[in-house]
Design an enzyme around this catalytic site. Sequence first.
Site, PDB file in Angstrom:
ATOM      1  N   ASP A  66      49.050  35.265 -15.000  1.00 43.23           N
ATOM      2  CA  ASP A  66      49.514  33.946 -14.494  1.00 43.23           C
ATOM      3  C   ASP A  66      48.357  33.063 -14.465  1.00 43.23           C
ATOM      4  O   ASP A  66      48.249  31.672 -14.697  1.00 43.23           O
ATOM      5  CB  ASP A  66      49.945  34.050 -13.137  1.00 43.23           C
ATOM      6  CG  ASP A  66      49.618  34.937 -12.202  1.00 43.23           C
ATOM      7  OD1 ASP A  66      48.843  35.980 -12.297  1.00 43.23           O
ATOM      8  OD2 ASP A  66      50.043  35.159 -10.994  1.00 43.23           O
TER       9      ASP A  66
ATOM     10  N   TYR B 121      59.511  45.575 -24.573  1.00 45.26           N
ATOM     11  CA  TYR B 121      60.334  45.517 -26.023  1.00 45.26           C
ATOM     12  C   TYR B 121      60.824  46.534 -26.486  1.00 45.26           C
ATOM     13  O   TYR B 121      61.738  46.522 -27.423  1.00 45.26           O
ATOM     14  CB  TYR B 121      59.551  44.514 -26.938  1.00 45.26           C
ATOM     15  CG  TYR B 121      59.252  42.949 -26.290  1.00 45.26           C
ATOM     16  CD1 TYR B 121      59.593  42.635 -25.421  1.00 45.26           C
ATOM     17  CD2 TYR B 121      58.685  42.081 -27.229  1.00 45.26           C
ATOM     18  CE1 TYR B 121      59.475  41.318 -24.814  1.00 45.26           C
ATOM     19  CE2 TYR B 121      58.224  40.946 -26.803  1.00 45.26           C
ATOM     20  CZ  TYR B 121      58.619  40.488 -25.573  1.00 45.26           C
ATOM     21  OH  TYR B 121      58.428  39.383 -25.067  1.00 45.26           O
TER      22      TYR B 121
ATOM     23  N   ASP C 186      52.011  32.199 -27.886  1.00 52.67           N
ATOM     24  CA  ASP C 186      52.791  30.893 -28.256  1.00 52.67           C
ATOM     25  C   ASP C 186      52.046  29.588 -27.539  1.00 52.67           C
ATOM     26  O   ASP C 186      51.815  28.344 -27.964  1.00 52.67           O
ATOM     27  CB  ASP C 186      54.182  30.835 -27.849  1.00 52.67           C
ATOM     28  CG  ASP C 186      54.922  31.182 -29.046  1.00 52.67           C
ATOM     29  OD1 ASP C 186      54.407  31.793 -30.221  1.00 52.67           O
ATOM     30  OD2 ASP C 186      56.236  31.117 -29.186  1.00 52.67           O
TER      31      ASP C 186
ATOM     32  N   LYS D 156      48.732  42.378 -15.042  1.00 57.82           N
ATOM     33  CA  LYS D 156      49.434  41.992 -13.812  1.00 57.82           C
ATOM     34  C   LYS D 156      49.034  43.247 -12.883  1.00 57.82           C
ATOM     35  O   LYS D 156      49.894  43.628 -12.334  1.00 57.82           O
ATOM     36  CB  LYS D 156      50.860  41.787 -14.068  1.00 57.82           C
ATOM     37  CG  LYS D 156      51.480  41.182 -12.767  1.00 57.82           C
ATOM     38  CD  LYS D 156      50.914  39.524 -12.643  1.00 57.82           C
ATOM     39  CE  LYS D 156      51.809  39.000 -11.168  1.00 57.82           C
ATOM     40  NZ  LYS D 156      50.968  37.976 -10.729  1.00 57.82           N
TER      41      LYS D 156
ATOM     42  N   ASP E 221      53.026  37.909 -26.294  1.00 57.73           N
ATOM     43  CA  ASP E 221      54.313  37.033 -27.071  1.00 57.73           C
ATOM     44  C   ASP E 221      54.120  35.682 -26.431  1.00 57.73           C
ATOM     45  O   ASP E 221      54.114  34.586 -27.371  1.00 57.73           O
ATOM     46  CB  ASP E 221      55.537  37.712 -26.653  1.00 57.73           C
ATOM     47  CG  ASP E 221      56.520  37.097 -27.450  1.00 57.73           C
ATOM     48  OD1 ASP E 221      56.353  36.183 -28.314  1.00 57.73           O
ATOM     49  OD2 ASP E 221      57.732  37.439 -27.278  1.00 57.73           O
TER      50      ASP E 221
END
Length: 358
Positions: free
Chosen positions: A223, A142, A251, A191, A247
């Site tokens: 994942d 970001y 959620d 990852k 992020d």
Amino acid sequence: MEKNIALIKGDGIGPEIIAEAIKVLDKIEEKYSHTFNYNRVLMGGEAIDAHSVPLTDEDFLKAKQSDAVLMGAVGGPKWDNLPAEIRPEKALLALRKGLGMFANLRPAYMYSELKDACPLKASVSGDGFDVMIVRELTGGLYFGKRDTFKQDGVLTAYDTLVYNENEIRRIAKVAFSTARKRRKKVTSVDKANVLDSSRLWRKVVHEVALDYPDVELNDMLVDNCAMQLVKNPNQFDVILTENMFGDILSDEASMLTGSIGMLSSASLNETSQGIYESSHGSAPDIAGKNIANPIATILSAAMMLEFSFDMKTEAEAIRSAVDTVLKSGARTKDIFSAKAGEFEVSCSEMGDLIAKNI
Ligand code: NAD
């Protein structure tokens, strides 16, 4: 103790839920002999209406000079069509970045009383789960270099994911010290099978772990973590991860609790300063009706006491008052399921009940 709190009421339900958090903090002041001084800071829509900008330099300075920032939520349809640089959300990002808030802590805690709201089967959710997501907030994808351009006549875009070892080390320390106060387990999510930034992440996290021999560390690919959260959320204590993975996973984890009005959050910098706010927005659809759930903001105030003021007993007193009130059957509209023993209360009645139980 005497503490200075920058208070951002914000827009929509912001003033209503903040009023209830103050009610509870008033009770803490009285019972534990503390003094909380509130400095009003205008941010978001209320600042745009008053000053034509979402946060003035003067108000930013007030927040910077405070011991902690407690906020409702900002934004709403009235300000949706303004140019991007003066929209309410711009102020929130500027405040987080300006105060160097690199660590975002979001608990996903399922109260056994609210387990019907959990979208998972009872055999999966068990009697409830208690996960703390520690997300890096000021680096990664970001904040990396990005561009959109034409290459050989074809529109092309890129974003870059950059982390240096210092950024990883400081967020890892937050995760390990948080785990030390909980069930002493960190799951570091990356990852590393694909990304260089993740391989550096893993290396640095393992170095930091050497200073916390009492905390168990395991690595998990992002994942797999997304799957494990819905398969067995009980296995997690603290999840440590970078900005974008955090992020998405935070959620997902918060949705598992089934009740957005219950979820608090803290953003911390390298001092003990923090911004404390609920995970939800300003809920303009229910603003001014006295039906919002104030518990997320009240629990955010508890996080403020614990993380910024080192008042653990007082923070626990708030959490235990919330437990007691939920056990009594009191529910705001969003968590009311009309089961036997439940009764519906307004936003201000919920605040009264929690304050009374401190
Ligand atoms: P929202 O979280 O405000 O609302 C989503 C749904 O959840 C709505 O139906 C709302 O009524 C309900 N809800 C939210 N909080 C509740 C509470 N405490 N009690 C009961 N019900 C509650 O998300 P949205 O509608 O997408 O956004 C509304 C505004 O909030 C937008 O302007 C958005 O930009 C802003 N926003 C601000 C923040 C922040 O200040 N940190 C975060 C997210 C969204």
